[in-house]
Design an enzyme around this catalytic site. Structure first.
Site, PDB file in Angstrom:
ATOM      1  N   GLN A 133       0.899  -1.298  -0.311  1.00  0.00           N
ATOM      2  CA  GLN A 133      -0.064   0.030   0.178  1.00  0.00           C
ATOM      3  C   GLN A 133       0.780   0.975   0.311  1.00  0.00           C
ATOM      4  OE1 GLN A 133      -2.861   1.835   3.342  1.00  0.00           O
ATOM      5  NE2 GLN A 133      -3.951   1.530   2.036  1.00  0.00           N
ATOM      6  N   TYR A 148      -5.371  11.068   3.077  1.00  0.00           N
ATOM      7  CA  TYR A 148      -4.103  11.367   3.221  1.00  0.00           C
ATOM      8  C   TYR A 148      -4.433  12.085   1.721  1.00  0.00           C
ATOM      9  CZ  TYR A 148      -3.932   8.890   6.803  1.00  0.00           C
ATOM     10  OH  TYR A 148      -3.361   8.276   8.782  1.00  0.00           O
ATOM     11  N   ARG A 156      -7.488   2.630  -2.523  1.00  0.00           N
ATOM     12  CA  ARG A 156      -8.610   2.681  -1.450  1.00  0.00           C
ATOM     13  C   ARG A 156      -9.409   3.525  -1.123  1.00  0.00           C
ATOM     14  NH1 ARG A 156      -8.141   0.216   4.734  1.00  0.00           N
ATOM     15  NH2 ARG A 156      -9.257  -0.903   4.547  1.00  0.00           N
ATOM     16  N   ARG A 191      -8.458  -5.309  12.157  1.00  0.00           N
ATOM     17  CA  ARG A 191      -8.548  -5.864  13.870  1.00  0.00           C
ATOM     18  C   ARG A 191      -8.410  -7.050  14.155  1.00  0.00           C
ATOM     19  NH1 ARG A 191     -12.537  -1.202  14.861  1.00  0.00           N
ATOM     20  NH2 ARG A 191     -13.528  -2.080  12.616  1.00  0.00           N
TER      21      ARG A 191
HETATM   22  C1  LIG Z   1      -3.803  -0.415  13.635  1.00  0.00           C
HETATM   23  C2  LIG Z   1      -4.531  -0.001  12.489  1.00  0.00           C
HETATM   24  C3  LIG Z   1      -3.634   0.414  11.559  1.00  0.00           C
HETATM   25  C4  LIG Z   1      -4.432   0.955  10.239  1.00  0.00           C
HETATM   26  N1  LIG Z   1      -3.530   1.488   9.341  1.00  0.00           N
HETATM   27  C5  LIG Z   1      -4.444   1.465   7.736  1.00  0.00           C
HETATM   28  C6  LIG Z   1      -3.344   2.285   6.752  1.00  0.00           C
HETATM   29  O1  LIG Z   1      -2.370   2.092   7.318  1.00  0.00           O
HETATM   30  N2  LIG Z   1      -3.942   2.553   6.029  1.00  0.00           N
HETATM   31  C7  LIG Z   1      -5.264   2.395   5.590  1.00  0.00           C
HETATM   32  O2  LIG Z   1      -6.176   2.161   4.127  1.00  0.00           O
HETATM   33  N3  LIG Z   1      -5.951   1.522   6.530  1.00  0.00           N
HETATM   34  C8  LIG Z   1      -5.557   1.541   8.023  1.00  0.00           C
HETATM   35  N4  LIG Z   1      -6.221   1.265   8.601  1.00  0.00           N
HETATM   36  C9  LIG Z   1      -7.835   0.562   8.690  1.00  0.00           C
HETATM   37  C10 LIG Z   1      -7.914  -0.996   8.299  1.00  0.00           C
HETATM   38  O3  LIG Z   1      -7.449  -1.453   7.202  1.00  0.00           O
HETATM   39  C11 LIG Z   1      -9.521  -1.339   8.531  1.00  0.00           C
HETATM   40  O4  LIG Z   1      -9.695  -0.666   7.276  1.00  0.00           O
HETATM   41  C12 LIG Z   1     -10.327  -0.765   9.337  1.00  0.00           C
HETATM   42  O5  LIG Z   1      -9.354  -1.339  10.795  1.00  0.00           O
HETATM   43  C13 LIG Z   1     -11.907  -0.957   9.645  1.00  0.00           C
HETATM   44  O6  LIG Z   1     -11.491  -2.656   9.348  1.00  0.00           O
HETATM   45  P1  LIG Z   1     -12.079  -4.231  10.100  1.00  0.00           P
HETATM   46  O7  LIG Z   1     -13.499  -3.616  10.424  1.00  0.00           O
HETATM   47  O8  LIG Z   1     -11.951  -4.992   9.589  1.00  0.00           O
HETATM   48  O9  LIG Z   1     -11.593  -3.404  11.315  1.00  0.00           O
HETATM   49  C14 LIG Z   1      -5.810   0.707  10.214  1.00  0.00           C
HETATM   50  C15 LIG Z   1      -6.543   0.122  11.210  1.00  0.00           C
HETATM   51  C16 LIG Z   1      -5.676  -0.667  12.483  1.00  0.00           C
HETATM   52  C17 LIG Z   1      -6.491  -1.302  13.130  1.00  0.00           C
END
Ligand SMILES: Cc1cc2nc3c(=O)[nH]c(=O)nc-3n(C[C@H](O)[C@H](O)[C@H](O)COP(=O)(O)O)c2cc1C
Length: 354
Positions: A98, A180, A227, A312
């Protein structure tokens, strides 16, 4: 019935199953923002995903916002990532990088001394971010890019793609969500430009389209994803009319035949991003955000989603694919260790299935 555990082809990338690991910044890169053996182990543990999307990775020193995030613009960073991709491929997995340029979401203390915080317009984001040196600090005041500088920034995405391929990645994903740089160009609240990169929706989408073109020129469109999260307000981002902006964007990129659209589902009072995507995009979609196993299978069986991504759950369950398949209990993640250095809360989540 097609379900999460069936294989699928996204563009030129073959996935053994449709459980995608969503990108997660974990702030554990080593010296020179290069991946280390600890990062290799983290990704190796999660390689049973049909596809891993790496943590957000800066294409240049200017693109770095947060502390200890990895880059893809130096020889050492490419070498570090190569070990990651070899480990994932060794387990039969696939991994894309990414590319995340933070734009105005940055703090000098997190950056190389000669790096700059740049943005479409000189508008500082309200809020603060963590730095190792001084704890929480205000976001930087960004410098607005001159018109003749924009192509150079876009070219960084092409170079980052070339570097990612050299490091052995199966493809690249443009991070155009979460406020971003790409989203700063898309959104009226952060883009007050009066040149060809600002104003109308057609102009505001231009930088993002050109970033994708630069990436696709290097990797081929079948190895490039994007994304988005229309209407999200994270990082002080605001758009007057996300429906218009994202309809224009998706309509324009649909003919490019990218590998996938990675959509974070968010229904805001302003816009239903999913409806906008369905109306304007015909390619494969990876859907994300708090999706249950039942809903994931439904989205896939009805052909709405080609794959579903989990963040998560993957953090706390390295063997998530096996756990979902067998109905095993899912472990919960520890908030305190999300962004702390070291193996605690990173590579020490237990695996039931080795
Ligand atoms: C610790 C953490 C770091 C994240 N870093 C990014 C990232 O670098 N790039 C991104 O597009 N989304 C990032 N996200 C968002 C996740 O990719 C995702 O969209 C969000 O957690 C919801 O999905 P989930 O319900 O499966 O956790 C991050 C989420 C978490 C929890």
């Amino acid at each position: 019935m097609t379900n999460l555990f069936d294989p699928v082809r996204l563009g030129d990338i073959d996935l053994a199953n449709r459980v995608v690991m969503a990108p997660m910044t974990r702030s554990r890169a080593g010296a020179g923002d290069a991946p280390t053996d600890l990062n290799v182990e983290y990704y190796r543990q999660r390689a049973s995903a049909g596809l891993i999307v790496s943590e957000g990775t800066q294409p240049s020193a200017d693109g770095k916002g947060y502390c200890r995030t990895p880059g893809i613009h130096s020889v050492a960073q490419i070498a570090g990532w190569r070990k990651v991709t070899e480990a994932v491929h060794g387990e039969g997995g696939k991994i894309v990088l990414q590319i995340m340029h933070c734009g105005r979401i940055g703090a000098k203390l997190n950056k190389d001394p000669d790096a700059e915080t740049i943005a479409p317009s000189a508008i500082r984001a309200a809020g603060q971010m963590f730095t190792d040196a001084a704890g929480m600090v205000d976001f930087d005041e960004p410098r607005a890019l001159e018109t003749d500088e924009v192509p150079g920034v876009i070219a960084e995405f092409g170079q980052a793609t070339a570097n990612a391929l050299e490091a052995g990645f199966d493809g690249v994903e443009l991070h155009a969500a979460s406020g971003y740089l790409p989203m700063q160009f898309l959104s009226t609240g952060t883009n007050k430009r009066t040149d060809r990169y600002g104003g109308s929706a057609e102009n505001r989408i231009r930088a993002v389209v050109e970033m994708l073109e630069a990436m696709a020129k290097v990797a081929g469109p079948g190895r490039v994803g994007i994304r988005i999260c229309p209407g999200v307000l994270f990082n002080d981002i605001h758009d007057d009319d996300p429906r218009e902006t994202y309809s224009a964007l998706l309509k324009t990129i649909d003919p490019m035949k990218l590998a996938y659209l990675h959509l974070i589902l968010l229904q805001t009072p302003q816009v239903d991003g999913f409806a906008v995507a369905q109306a304007n995009y015909t390619g494969p979609m990876i859907l994300n955000d708090s999706i249950t196993l039942e809903r994931a299978n439904q989205l896939i069986d009805t052909g709405v989603a080609a794959a579903v991504s989990f963040a998560r759950h993957f953090l706390a369950n390295p063997d998530l694919v096996h756990r979902l398949r067998s109905g095993a209990e899912l472990a919960r993640f520890d908030r305190k260790t999300l962004y702390t250095p070291g193996s605690a809360g990173y590579t020490d989540y237990p695996m039931i299935y080795k």
